[in-house]
Design an enzyme around this catalytic site. Structure first.
Site, PDB file in Angstrom:
ATOM      1  N   ASP A   1       2.428   1.858   3.325  1.00 18.18           N
ATOM      2  CA  ASP A   1       3.184   0.824   3.919  1.00 18.18           C
ATOM      3  C   ASP A   1       4.727   1.393   3.792  1.00 18.18           C
ATOM      4  OD1 ASP A   1       0.934  -0.959   4.315  1.00 18.18           O
ATOM      5  OD2 ASP A   1       1.551  -2.028   2.558  1.00 18.18           O
TER       6      ASP A   1
ATOM      7  N   HIS B   1     -11.962 -14.097   2.221  1.00 19.04           N
ATOM      8  CA  HIS B   1     -13.142 -13.400   1.996  1.00 19.04           C
ATOM      9  C   HIS B   1     -14.360 -14.152   1.562  1.00 19.04           C
ATOM     10  CE1 HIS B   1     -10.114  -9.511   1.571  1.00 19.04           C
ATOM     11  NE2 HIS B   1     -10.131 -10.164   2.813  1.00 19.04           N
TER      12      HIS B   1
ATOM     13  N   LYS C   1     -14.980  -8.312  -0.528  1.00 20.70           N
ATOM     14  CA  LYS C   1     -14.955  -8.592   1.035  1.00 20.70           C
ATOM     15  C   LYS C   1     -16.427  -8.553   1.570  1.00 20.70           C
ATOM     16  CE  LYS C   1     -12.412  -8.774   5.270  1.00 20.70           C
ATOM     17  NZ  LYS C   1     -11.092  -8.030   6.085  1.00 20.70           N
TER      18      LYS C   1
ATOM     19  N   ASP D   1      -1.718 -13.189   1.515  1.00 17.46           N
ATOM     20  CA  ASP D   1      -2.293 -11.887   1.969  1.00 17.46           C
ATOM     21  C   ASP D   1      -2.637 -12.464   3.640  1.00 17.46           C
ATOM     22  OD1 ASP D   1      -3.194  -9.628   3.180  1.00 17.46           O
ATOM     23  OD2 ASP D   1      -4.615  -9.398   1.849  1.00 17.46           O
TER      24      ASP D   1
ATOM     25  N   GLU E   1      -9.991 -13.363  -2.949  1.00 17.48           N
ATOM     26  CA  GLU E   1      -9.142 -13.743  -1.622  1.00 17.48           C
ATOM     27  C   GLU E   1      -9.772 -14.873  -0.930  1.00 17.48           C
ATOM     28  OE1 GLU E   1      -7.249 -10.875   1.136  1.00 17.48           O
ATOM     29  OE2 GLU E   1      -8.102 -11.899   2.891  1.00 17.48           O
TER      30      GLU E   1
ATOM     31  N   GLU F   1     -11.013  -6.206  -5.473  1.00 19.97           N
ATOM     32  CA  GLU F   1     -11.141  -7.243  -4.300  1.00 19.97           C
ATOM     33  C   GLU F   1     -12.215  -7.080  -3.581  1.00 19.97           C
ATOM     34  OE1 GLU F   1      -7.507  -7.350  -1.872  1.00 19.97           O
ATOM     35  OE2 GLU F   1      -8.237  -8.663  -0.308  1.00 19.97           O
TER      36      GLU F   1
ATOM     37  N   MET G   1       2.841  -5.693  -7.664  1.00 22.64           N
ATOM     38  CA  MET G   1       1.500  -5.121  -7.383  1.00 22.64           C
ATOM     39  C   MET G   1       1.406  -4.011  -6.486  1.00 22.64           C
ATOM     40  SD  MET G   1      -0.945  -5.200  -4.735  1.00 22.64           S
ATOM     41  CE  MET G   1      -1.743  -6.686  -3.979  1.00 22.64           C
TER      42      MET G   1
ATOM     43  N   HIS H   1       0.870  -1.368   0.213  1.00 24.78           N
ATOM     44  CA  HIS H   1      -0.013  -0.130   0.005  1.00 24.78           C
ATOM     45  C   HIS H   1       1.039   1.131   0.149  1.00 24.78           C
ATOM     46  CE1 HIS H   1      -2.436  -3.203   2.498  1.00 24.78           C
ATOM     47  NE2 HIS H   1      -3.443  -2.549   1.689  1.00 24.78           N
TER      48      HIS H   1
ATOM     49  N   ASP I   1     -12.173 -12.075  10.505  1.00 23.53           N
ATOM     50  CA  ASP I   1     -11.094 -12.095   9.364  1.00 23.53           C
ATOM     51  C   ASP I   1      -9.753 -12.646   9.926  1.00 23.53           C
ATOM     52  OD1 ASP I   1      -9.799 -11.607   7.142  1.00 23.53           O
ATOM     53  OD2 ASP I   1      -9.643  -9.464   7.648  1.00 23.53           O
TER      54      ASP I   1
ATOM     55  N   ASP J   1      -6.971 -14.379   8.295  1.00 22.87           N
ATOM     56  CA  ASP J   1      -5.839 -14.390   7.526  1.00 22.87           C
ATOM     57  C   ASP J   1      -4.613 -15.392   7.971  1.00 22.87           C
ATOM     58  OD1 ASP J   1      -6.551 -12.154   6.079  1.00 22.87           O
ATOM     59  OD2 ASP J   1      -5.721 -10.401   7.574  1.00 22.87           O
TER      60      ASP J   1
ATOM     61  N   ASP K   1      -5.277 -13.421  -3.726  1.00 19.60           N
ATOM     62  CA  ASP K   1      -4.716 -13.253  -2.305  1.00 19.60           C
ATOM     63  C   ASP K   1      -5.045 -14.738  -1.792  1.00 19.60           C
ATOM     64  OD1 ASP K   1      -4.274 -10.711  -2.645  1.00 19.60           O
ATOM     65  OD2 ASP K   1      -5.554  -9.861  -1.423  1.00 19.60           O
TER      66      ASP K   1
HETATM   67  C1  GCO Z   1      -7.991  -7.238   4.263  1.00 18.29           C
HETATM   68  C2  GCO Z   1      -7.814  -7.265   2.609  1.00 18.29           C
HETATM   69  C3  GCO Z   1      -6.418  -6.429   2.656  1.00 18.29           C
HETATM   70  C4  GCO Z   1      -6.379  -6.110   1.082  1.00 18.29           C
HETATM   71  C5  GCO Z   1      -4.881  -5.131   0.916  1.00 18.29           C
HETATM   72  C6  GCO Z   1      -4.755  -5.186  -0.662  1.00 18.29           C
HETATM   73  O1  GCO Z   1      -8.923  -8.225   4.468  1.00 18.29           O
HETATM   74  O2  GCO Z   1      -7.679  -6.583   5.081  1.00 18.29           O
HETATM   75  O3  GCO Z   1      -7.633  -8.570   2.530  1.00 18.29           O
HETATM   76  O4  GCO Z   1      -5.367  -6.978   3.107  1.00 18.29           O
HETATM   77  O5  GCO Z   1      -5.851  -7.188   0.461  1.00 18.29           O
HETATM   78  O6  GCO Z   1      -5.399  -3.968   1.567  1.00 18.29           O
HETATM   79  O7  GCO Z   1      -5.575  -3.891  -1.017  1.00 18.29           O
HETATM   80 MN    MN Z   2      -6.595  -9.225   0.540  1.00 26.58          MN
HETATM   81 MN    MN Z   3      -8.326 -10.115   3.545  1.00 28.42          MN
END
Ligand code: GCO
Ligand code: MN
Ligand code: MN
Length: 390
Positions: A61, A224, A187, A291, A221, A185, A92, A58, A259, A261, A249
């Protein structure tokens, strides 16, 4: 002589991680950071050490949101140097339209026109940054584009605002000759109670309504779609079939939870297997982007274990997919499943003559029913392969 580890990641595997993933400090809504901050340069070094190919980011970041132009240029210069020294590419880039409190009501869909304009400006700058680092994919994740109360705006108005923003950004990319392809993307929720464009399928319906649909695809993702209780591989397959799988992702997630991850393949190995098998069977050649982040209990050695684990699991499942494809019993079952008597009329594309033939045909439903569909055996063979007993 020491045999080379067959699961050692190589650049051609295109494994990438976000700065925000290895740099994740284990903060959650209930507790503070457990790991000390680590600089973008150090993350790039870590990525090289574990054998990754790319790093994604990002805007913020890398460059703090309040940085001056001179600071920004120095940071970007140093980061480019770190990437070059470590042989890491930036495939990316993306933009944070969720962290700063100004985005509390969303970004492109916010009710305040000033917030919407700022979101587009911030994205244009993030695109400049990504282009400077060599990125060709730009991800848009609308984490704050949603609602707690639907009294705040009409939901179709949000779709229109989102379209206007994506159209604007496509034109900016064309004018600047950046050559970006945008990956949207989806979610379903978190951080908003409900996020617009809650699944990959929603975006696949939205993209054809854009001014430059050819420039826009999706970034599905795992977590998601699982949060929405859906079959992730099916979403990926539909995106692929539509020519829209621009990025992916990878992580893991138990359905019905917050969430998570999690490390790729750590929650549902079998779904991960079907996914890897699909990507490898069709020859997807984009990034395999993770991700995800390490458990909050880990230190930075553990973060490396996490990153190595994501890639290792992918490569193990890729090998299992090859075994599955080469298995003679599986191949025989698959061939049998789609066999039919020679007299079966082909449907294909409509023609008057073909339709007449189809209407005249007599189907022997009892004979059709006698044909075995040994899916129990097929699935157990899959389990045997996955568990290593076959
Ligand atoms: C989340 C998302 C993020 C995006 C990222 C890329 O659930 O927080 O997956 O991680 O993928 O912001 O744009
Ligand atoms: Mn993501
Ligand atoms: Mn995510």
């Amino acid at each position: 002589m020491k045999r080379q580890d067959p699961y050692q990641p190589q650049p051609q595997h295109k494994f990438s991680f976000g700065l925000w993933t290895l740099g994740n400090r284990g903060r959650d809504p209930f507790g503070d950071a457990v790991r000390p901050p680590i600089s973008p340069g150090q993350i790039v070094e870590m990525l090289a050490e574990v054998g990754a190919w790319g790093v994604n980011l990002h805007d913020n970041d890398l460059v703090p949101i309040e940085a001056s132009a001179a600071e920004r240029d120095r940071i970007v210069r140093d980061f480019k140097k770190a990437c070059a020294q470590n042989g890491i590419v930036v495939p990316m880039a993306t933009v944070s339209l969720f962290f700063h409190p100004v985005f509390r009501d969303g970004a492109f869909t916010a009710n305040d026109p000033e917030v919407r304009a700022y979101a587009v400006q911030k994205t244009m700058r993030a695109m400049d940054l990504g282009a400077e680092l060599g990125a060709k994919i730009f991800v848009l994740w609308g984490g704050r584009e949603g609602t707690e109360t639907d009294g705040c705006r009409r939901a179709d108005e949000a779709v229109k605002r989102l379209r206007e923003a994506v159209n604007y950004l496509c034109d900016y990319s064309i004018q600047q000759k950046y050559g970006y392809r945008f990956a949207l993307e989806a979610k379903p929720n978190e951080p908003r109670a409900d996020i617009y464009m809650s699944t990959t399928g929603h975006y696949l319906g939205f993209i054809p309504t854009l001014d430059h649909p050819e420039m826009v695809g999706v970034n599905p993702e795992v977590a998601h779609e699982h949060m929405a209780g859906l079959n992730f591989m099916h979403a990926v397959a539909q995106a692929w079939e539509a020519g829209k799988l621009f990025h992916i992702d990878l992580n893991d997630q138990a359905p019905g939870r917050y969430d998570q991850d999690l490390r790729f393949g750590s929650a549902n190995l079998k779904s991960a297997f079907w996914l890897v098998k699909f990507l490898e069977d069709v020859g997807y050649d984009g990034s395999r982007h993770f991700d995800a982040h390490a458990y909050r209990t880990e230190d930075y050695e553990g973060v490396k274990d996490f990153a190595r684990g994501c890639m290792r699991t992918y490569l193990i499942l890729k090998e299992k997919a090859a075994s599955w494809n080469a298995d003679k019993e599986i191949a025989a079952i698959l061939a049998e499943l789609s066999s039919a008597p020679k007299t079966t009329p082909a449907v294909g594309k409509y023609s008057k003559a073909g339709a007449a033939k189809l209407l005249a045909h007599v189907f022997d439903k009892d004979a059709i029913l006698r044909k075995r569909l040994p899916y129990e055996r097929l699935d157990q063979l899959t389990v045997d392969i996955l568990t290593g007993v076959r």
